[in-house]
Design an enzyme around this catalytic site. Sequence first.
Site, PDB file in Angstrom:
ATOM      1  CG  HIS A  81       2.313   0.837   2.357  1.00 43.16           C
ATOM      2  ND1 HIS A  81       1.658   0.742   2.512  1.00 43.16           N
ATOM      3  CD2 HIS A  81       2.436  -0.216   4.515  1.00 43.16           C
ATOM      4  CE1 HIS A  81       1.701  -1.510   2.588  1.00 43.16           C
ATOM      5  NE2 HIS A  81       2.388  -1.904   4.073  1.00 43.16           N
ATOM      6  CG  ASP A 160       8.965  -7.238  -0.809  1.00 42.67           C
ATOM      7  OD1 ASP A 160       9.636  -7.619   0.385  1.00 42.67           O
ATOM      8  OD2 ASP A 160       7.246  -6.966  -1.319  1.00 42.67           O
ATOM      9  NE  ARG A 167      10.110 -11.733   5.919  1.00 44.77           N
ATOM     10  CZ  ARG A 167       9.326 -10.449   6.061  1.00 44.77           C
ATOM     11  NH1 ARG A 167       8.824  -9.182   4.522  1.00 44.77           N
ATOM     12  NH2 ARG A 167       8.834  -9.690   6.849  1.00 44.77           N
ATOM     13  CB  SER A 182       8.404  -6.457   3.069  1.00 48.10           C
ATOM     14  OG  SER A 182       7.773  -6.583   2.188  1.00 48.10           O
ATOM     15  CE  LYS A 186       5.252  -3.949  -1.086  1.00 41.73           C
ATOM     16  NZ  LYS A 186       6.756  -5.472  -0.694  1.00 41.73           N
TER      17      LYS A 186
END
Length: 436
Positions: A81, A160, A167, A182, A186
């Site tokens: 990620h 989320d 947010r 967050s 996931k």
Amino acid sequence: MMDPIAVIATKRDGAELSTVQIREMVAAYTAGDVAPEQMSSLLMAIVLNGMGRREIADWTAAMIDSGVRLDLSGLRTVDKHSTGGVGDKITLPLTPLVASYGLAVPQLSGRGLGHTGGTLDKLESIPGWRADLGVDEMRAQLHGVGAVVCAATADLAPADRKLYALRDVTGTVACIPLIASSIMSKKIAEGTGALVLDVKVGSGAFMKSYDEARELAQTMVELGDDAGMDTRALLTDMSTPLGRTAGNAVEVVESLEVLAGGGPSDVVELTLALAREMLDAGGLDDVDPAENLRNGRAMDTWRAMVVAQGGDPDADLPVPGHTHVLTAGRSGVLSSLDALAVGEAARLLGAGRSRPGEPVSYAAGVTWHAGVGDDVRAGAPLFTLSFDDEARLNAAAARLADAALIGEAAEPAGSRVLGRVGPTAGTSWAAEHPRP
């Protein structure tokens, strides 16, 4: 019954939230039983007063429990990620490269927003390619091809998704506990066995300073470790954009150059650095990922991955209706190139979006013809702007007016990899899952 006002007051006054308070608040907001203005107050209190490690872990777990967990058992999985940047096309060559060594790489990716590009937007420039796969399709592709890049399903950490939308409109995005939870909610719900994080640092990143980026990386690695997932992070430079292109189709072209054994040196360096971490996390610490770029196996896996998702790897990519060249105003050496300015210019040309759901132009983007440390000549091309809508040109060109600094000399570009975090504790996932 939970009292939302009492929970808000607890964090407002600087105290820690209990596990029960966090779980009930997140669940109630997801179900619509807590008002957006109440959750907004709690989020702002978290931004101002922070969260401890146990609180962050509880917040992450609550978001995971709001949806389903994918079952990827029977596969040796490792994921990556990135926290987002400009010209960050690394997922495209990296996913098939790692999968070409027999690991399964489940890349649940996103779309671009603001100055950062989106992996799904880039891949959707390939005719026929589709991002929305069901869980069974995803699992079958991982078994058959070893690589999949797709959108997360709606039932994966739905809290989320709802919290991030709030947010985004309440000024509470830039908060390390909330960013970390967050991302990791996931990734943990995805069910991957190991995870490598690419945490960006610099003007084109959410984390502008090295210390901020390291804190975020450490927080995410700890969350992964606590969940029993081998997690490590590289901190990488995003003060200048990656490669030589920012956009959608233009970044696919650059990724194909890397898969063919060429491409910009910084893109190759970062692809290989992340590949080595992923292969090591998957128990393959004795292979050189550069080999499968040279011999074509990574390209073969790329083609199979594209075909499996309905795309035509041989089809022509979109071309822009217009191009415009910006030239260098003086001769010298390119001493800096502002990643944020380049990313915003690409968005202004149509390659990105200002709000979720906006359409993008697959042909739009920015190409820069010199890297930091390169000689440039007055009047020579510095940027090529690609676009479909002529009305977008002036704003994008103005944003690039001061993006490139040309001086008498410059330090040669250094490594993109600035640091590393983790794994910090416990036995690695690879050690518990020995190679057959």
